[in-house]
Write an enzyme that holds these catalytic residues in place. Structure first.
Site, PDB file in Angstrom:
ATOM      1  N   GLU A   1       0.851  -1.195   0.000  1.00 35.56           N
ATOM      2  CA  GLU A   1       0.000   0.000   0.000  1.00 35.56           C
ATOM      3  C   GLU A   1       0.885   1.243   0.000  1.00 35.56           C
ATOM      4  O   GLU A   1       1.740   1.395   0.881  1.00 35.56           O
ATOM      5  CB  GLU A   1      -0.895   0.008   1.254  1.00 35.56           C
ATOM      6  CG  GLU A   1      -1.765   1.252   1.316  1.00 35.56           C
ATOM      7  CD  GLU A   1      -2.459   1.448   2.666  1.00 35.56           C
ATOM      8  OE1 GLU A   1      -2.422   0.545   3.521  1.00 35.56           O
ATOM      9  OE2 GLU A   1      -3.031   2.545   2.856  1.00 35.56           O
TER      10      GLU A   1
ATOM     11  N   ILE B   1       3.496  15.387  -3.450  1.00 34.12           N
ATOM     12  CA  ILE B   1       4.910  15.463  -3.839  1.00 34.12           C
ATOM     13  C   ILE B   1       5.709  14.341  -3.183  1.00 34.12           C
ATOM     14  O   ILE B   1       6.498  13.652  -3.832  1.00 34.12           O
ATOM     15  CB  ILE B   1       5.502  16.838  -3.436  1.00 34.12           C
ATOM     16  CG1 ILE B   1       4.904  17.915  -4.341  1.00 34.12           C
ATOM     17  CG2 ILE B   1       7.028  16.831  -3.547  1.00 34.12           C
ATOM     18  CD1 ILE B   1       5.411  19.302  -4.064  1.00 34.12           C
TER      19      ILE B   1
ATOM     20  N   GLN C   1     -11.776   9.961 -12.500  1.00 36.52           N
ATOM     21  CA  GLN C   1     -11.140  10.046 -13.825  1.00 36.52           C
ATOM     22  C   GLN C   1      -9.865  10.875 -13.756  1.00 36.52           C
ATOM     23  O   GLN C   1      -8.834  10.513 -14.322  1.00 36.52           O
ATOM     24  CB  GLN C   1     -12.102  10.697 -14.829  1.00 36.52           C
ATOM     25  CG  GLN C   1     -13.371   9.911 -15.090  1.00 36.52           C
ATOM     26  CD  GLN C   1     -14.331  10.706 -15.964  1.00 36.52           C
ATOM     27  OE1 GLN C   1     -13.924  11.404 -16.888  1.00 36.52           O
ATOM     28  NE2 GLN C   1     -15.618  10.604 -15.688  1.00 36.52           N
TER      29      GLN C   1
ATOM     30  N   CYS D   1      -0.256  -0.472  29.942  1.00 40.71           N
ATOM     31  CA  CYS D   1       1.026   0.238  29.952  1.00 40.71           C
ATOM     32  C   CYS D   1       0.961   1.426  30.916  1.00 40.71           C
ATOM     33  O   CYS D   1       1.019   1.236  32.113  1.00 40.71           O
ATOM     34  CB  CYS D   1       1.417   0.629  28.534  1.00 40.71           C
ATOM     35  SG  CYS D   1       3.184   0.894  28.393  1.00 40.71           S
ATOM     36  N   LEU D   2       0.770   2.659  30.407  1.00 44.96           N
ATOM     37  CA  LEU D   2       0.619   3.776  31.342  1.00 44.96           C
ATOM     38  C   LEU D   2      -0.546   3.510  32.297  1.00 44.96           C
ATOM     39  O   LEU D   2      -0.500   3.878  33.472  1.00 44.96           O
ATOM     40  CB  LEU D   2       0.377   5.068  30.561  1.00 44.96           C
ATOM     41  CG  LEU D   2       0.178   6.314  31.421  1.00 44.96           C
ATOM     42  CD1 LEU D   2       1.445   6.666  32.181  1.00 44.96           C
ATOM     43  CD2 LEU D   2      -0.268   7.500  30.576  1.00 44.96           C
TER      44      LEU D   2
ATOM     45  N   GLU E   1       8.429   9.686  35.634  1.00 47.55           N
ATOM     46  CA  GLU E   1       8.136  10.328  34.342  1.00 47.55           C
ATOM     47  C   GLU E   1       7.439  11.672  34.586  1.00 47.55           C
ATOM     48  O   GLU E   1       7.599  12.614  33.817  1.00 47.55           O
ATOM     49  CB  GLU E   1       7.237   9.421  33.479  1.00 47.55           C
ATOM     50  CG  GLU E   1       6.948   9.997  32.095  1.00 47.55           C
ATOM     51  CD  GLU E   1       6.094   9.098  31.208  1.00 47.55           C
ATOM     52  OE1 GLU E   1       5.652   8.011  31.657  1.00 47.55           O
ATOM     53  OE2 GLU E   1       5.858   9.488  30.046  1.00 47.55           O
TER      54      GLU E   1
ATOM     55  N   HIS F   1       1.181  -4.225  25.863  1.00 40.45           N
ATOM     56  CA  HIS F   1      -0.018  -3.786  25.126  1.00 40.45           C
ATOM     57  C   HIS F   1      -0.748  -4.998  24.542  1.00 40.45           C
ATOM     58  O   HIS F   1      -0.509  -5.355  23.383  1.00 40.45           O
ATOM     59  CB  HIS F   1       0.382  -2.849  23.982  1.00 40.45           C
ATOM     60  CG  HIS F   1       0.870  -1.522  24.448  1.00 40.45           C
ATOM     61  ND1 HIS F   1       0.036  -0.449  24.646  1.00 40.45           N
ATOM     62  CD2 HIS F   1       2.113  -1.100  24.785  1.00 40.45           C
ATOM     63  CE1 HIS F   1       0.739   0.589  25.066  1.00 40.45           C
ATOM     64  NE2 HIS F   1       2.007   0.226  25.160  1.00 40.45           N
TER      65      HIS F   1
ATOM     66  N   GLU G   1      -3.603  -5.184  23.414  1.00 35.86           N
ATOM     67  CA  GLU G   1      -4.511  -4.818  22.312  1.00 35.86           C
ATOM     68  C   GLU G   1      -3.939  -5.150  20.931  1.00 35.86           C
ATOM     69  O   GLU G   1      -4.686  -5.349  19.979  1.00 35.86           O
ATOM     70  CB  GLU G   1      -4.903  -3.332  22.392  1.00 35.86           C
ATOM     71  CG  GLU G   1      -3.796  -2.310  22.141  1.00 35.86           C
ATOM     72  CD  GLU G   1      -3.008  -1.905  23.385  1.00 35.86           C
ATOM     73  OE1 GLU G   1      -2.954  -2.710  24.336  1.00 35.86           O
ATOM     74  OE2 GLU G   1      -2.417  -0.802  23.392  1.00 35.86           O
TER      75      GLU G   1
HETATM   76  N1  GLN Z   1       5.028   6.629  29.362  1.00 37.58           N
HETATM   77  C1  GLN Z   1       5.138   5.320  29.905  1.00 37.58           C
HETATM   78  C2  GLN Z   1       6.514   4.716  29.677  1.00 37.58           C
HETATM   79  O1  GLN Z   1       7.273   5.183  28.876  1.00 37.58           O
HETATM   80  C3  GLN Z   1       4.061   4.412  29.348  1.00 37.58           C
HETATM   81  C4  GLN Z   1       4.221   4.131  27.892  1.00 37.58           C
HETATM   82  C5  GLN Z   1       2.990   3.592  27.247  1.00 37.58           C
HETATM   83  O2  GLN Z   1       1.896   3.689  27.790  1.00 37.58           O
HETATM   84  N2  GLN Z   1       3.123   3.034  26.069  1.00 37.58           N
HETATM   85  O3  GLN Z   1       6.864   3.738  30.299  1.00 37.58           O
END
Ligand code: GLN
Length: 541
Positions: A143, A151, A195, A384-385, A408, A510, A512
């Site tokens: 794709e 451009i 077209q 994750c977060l 963080e 993750h 998901e």
């Molecule tokens: N900010 C967090 C870290 O770096 C979580 C990262 C995230 O959710 N993908 O560990």
């Protein structure tokens, strides 16, 4: 079968018409017939990968097994075709130029002037060839991102034009995906922009073999004939694709329109077997069926743009399909919760999900939602977060100190319950330097996580720099937090959950990214099961 066949997808008229879904669905048609399929996205932007782009610019960053940070279309590809892709499957202008310039500095082209043609186009062609080499695919779908006329896209179009000469017409097929606008005043769909875009494509030396005409309303035979005539494409290769509410219906529409038969004939292929759509049709039927609804609050900071949470939303949908419920996602802005807005919506939900994220904005709003889920025993899934903040919230509660945090967001907190990973300390570059991709995780028996997965060990995709601080394992562990998934050496907390709660689970990874419409992810299924129970639907289903 002799050599690899290539199917190139280009886009015309406007962007966002579903070129990625069309390519992914075509991949499914071929996989259903037993071909070994691979699929690649060529992204014309100059970033090396989308890992450093704001989700507002780009939508979600999709992560592969090998840790490649990719365009979200790779998610469509993996979900529709049910395959695992690799780093070679997403190439960008940034990568192509970085490679060519590195070669120039090494002296690989000594004496030569480096030019778009042939040096950049050769590098693009090399990257397309790598997909077949690294996957052993019979058919590679490619794709080209963007729309004809951009451009940035020109070197990619020139490269695929050359590939038709290099590989021959019998091994290559060009599919152009366009849009038919609807003019309300006279109730007509218009073919003129299609077209024009075909004419633009021709001026670059590419004649499409197939046109997929997207539209918001049905396309009649006459219009198909007109497109075929003006664009010089066989009538049976003009495929109308009206907008459908259920994306997973697209492969069935393309199948009925004869797309696979045309491709197979044109590329002189022999399908190993006939397609069997029984499972896929059942899936679409199940999605379309009227089902009871459960509300899940998704607390994020990019919620205006649902694409930023594409895989999370899809994974919720998949689990809903399996559980026989419609998951109604309530998109809540974390900053709104900080200002006292949205609590009424949160209270109506039977589940709370905090997805991944970076940076301090909206963090306290997510913590408010997590606190609400813990105190009210509302099922919670933290990704994750979302896992890190679940630890922060619980840390604040147990340590009786509101300043507990992730470093963080507060470098000098007294209780850094989440801290930078040791091997991240000396890293200064932002691109591609997180802990990325598939890592193993051992599940602790008797936990919610082990119950959900029904296995002892798993491998999941990661993208983070921070981790659970082991200095707090004992105190939080003694007070109700269970470390249900650990790295094989026991050093990294990969899954945390709470005792005495129907379902409060956070994952450092993750999940998901591994959910598929026909195989929902076990943790999402467990979460939605808990949500249904809370909504009083447990017995009915
Ligand atoms: N900010 C967090 C870290 O770096 C979580 C990262 C995230 O959710 N993908 O560990």
């Amino acid at each position: 079968m002799t050599g690899t066949r290539y199917i190139f997808f280009t886009g015309g008229v406007v962007s966002s018409v579903g070129k990625g879904v069309t390519a992914a669905a075509t991949g499914r048609l071929l996989k259903e017939r037993g071909f070994n399929v691979a699929i690649q996205k060529l992204d014309p932007y100059i970033n090396v990968d989308p890992g450093t782009m704001s989700p507002y610019q780009h939508g979600e960053v999709y992560v592969l097994d090998d840790g490649a940070e990719c365009d979200l279309d790779l998610g469509h590809y993996e979900r529709f075709i049910d395959i695992r892709l690799n780093r070679a499957c997403n190439a960008t202008t940034g990568q192509v130029y970085a490679e060519v310039i590195a070669k120039e500095r090494r002296g690989d082209y000594l004496g030569g002037t480096i030019q778009v043609i042939p040096h950049i186009t050769n590098e693009i062609k090399k990257r397309i060839a790598t997909v077949a080499k690294s996957t052993g695919a019979d058919i590679v779908l490619v794709e080209v991102g963007g729309t004809v006329g951009d451009i940035e896209g020109q070197p990619f179009l020139e490269a695929i034009r050359q590939l038709r000469s290099d590989l021959g017409r019998e091994n290559t097929l060009f599919v152009h995906v366009t849009w038919l606008p609807f003019i309300g005043a006279n109730g007509e769909l218009k073919t003129k922009p299609t077209q024009h875009s075909v004419r633009d494509l021709r001026s670059l030396g590419i004649s499409p073999d197939m046109i997929i005409a997207r539209s918001d309303s049905p396309v009649d035979e006459e219009l198909i004939g007109k497109i075929a005539l003006f664009c010089d494409v066989e009538k049976r290769a003009v495929i109308p694709l009206p907008t459908v509410p259920v994306l997973y219906e697209v492969p069935l529409i393309l199948e009925n329109a004869g797309v696979a038969d045309y491709i197979i004939q044109r590329l002189n292929l022999e399908a190993p077997h006939l397609p069997d759509w029984t499972e896929w049709k059942a899936l679409v039927e199940q999605v379309k069926k009227t089902k009871p609804t459960v509300k899940v609050a998704l607390i994020g900071k990019y919620v205006e743009l649902h694409d930023a949470y594409m895989s999370v939303a899809e994974a919720l949908k998949h689990a809903g399909i399996q559980s026989g419920v419609e998951v109604d996602i309530q998109w809540l802005h974390s900053s709104d919760l900080e200002m006292g807005k949205g609590m009424d919506i949160l209270k109506q939900c039977d589940g709370v999900l905090v997805p991944g994220g970076f940076g301090g904005r909206g963090i306290e709003g997510k913590i408010i939602a997590i606190c609400f889920a813990r105190e009210n025993k509302v099922p919670y899934l933290g990704l994750c977060l979302g896992m890190q903040l679940m630890v922060v919230e619980f840390g604040r509660y147990i340590l009786k100190d509101e300043s507990a945090n992730s470093t963080e967001f507060d470098l000098h907190t007294v209780h850094p319950v989440i801290d930078l990973m040791d091997d991240q300390i000396d890293i200064t570059d932002k691109g591609g330097t997180m802990r990325l991709g598939l890592y193993p995780c051992v599940l602790q028996p008797g936990t919610q996580a082990a119950h959900a997965y029904q296995v002892d060990a798993i491998q999941e995709r990661h993208r983070h720099r921070f981790e659970f601080n082991n200095a707090y394992r004992e105190v939080l562990g003694q007070n109700g937090m269970v470390f249900s998934g650990l790295s094989p050496d026991g050093k990294l907390v990969e899954i945390a959950e709470l005792k005495d709660h129907p379902f409060m689970v956070g994952t450092q990874f993750h999940p998901e990214f591994l959910s598929r419409p026909n195989h929902p992810h076990p943790l999402f299924t467990a979460f939605i099961t808990a949500v249904c129970a809370r909504a009083g639907l447990g017995e009915a289903l």
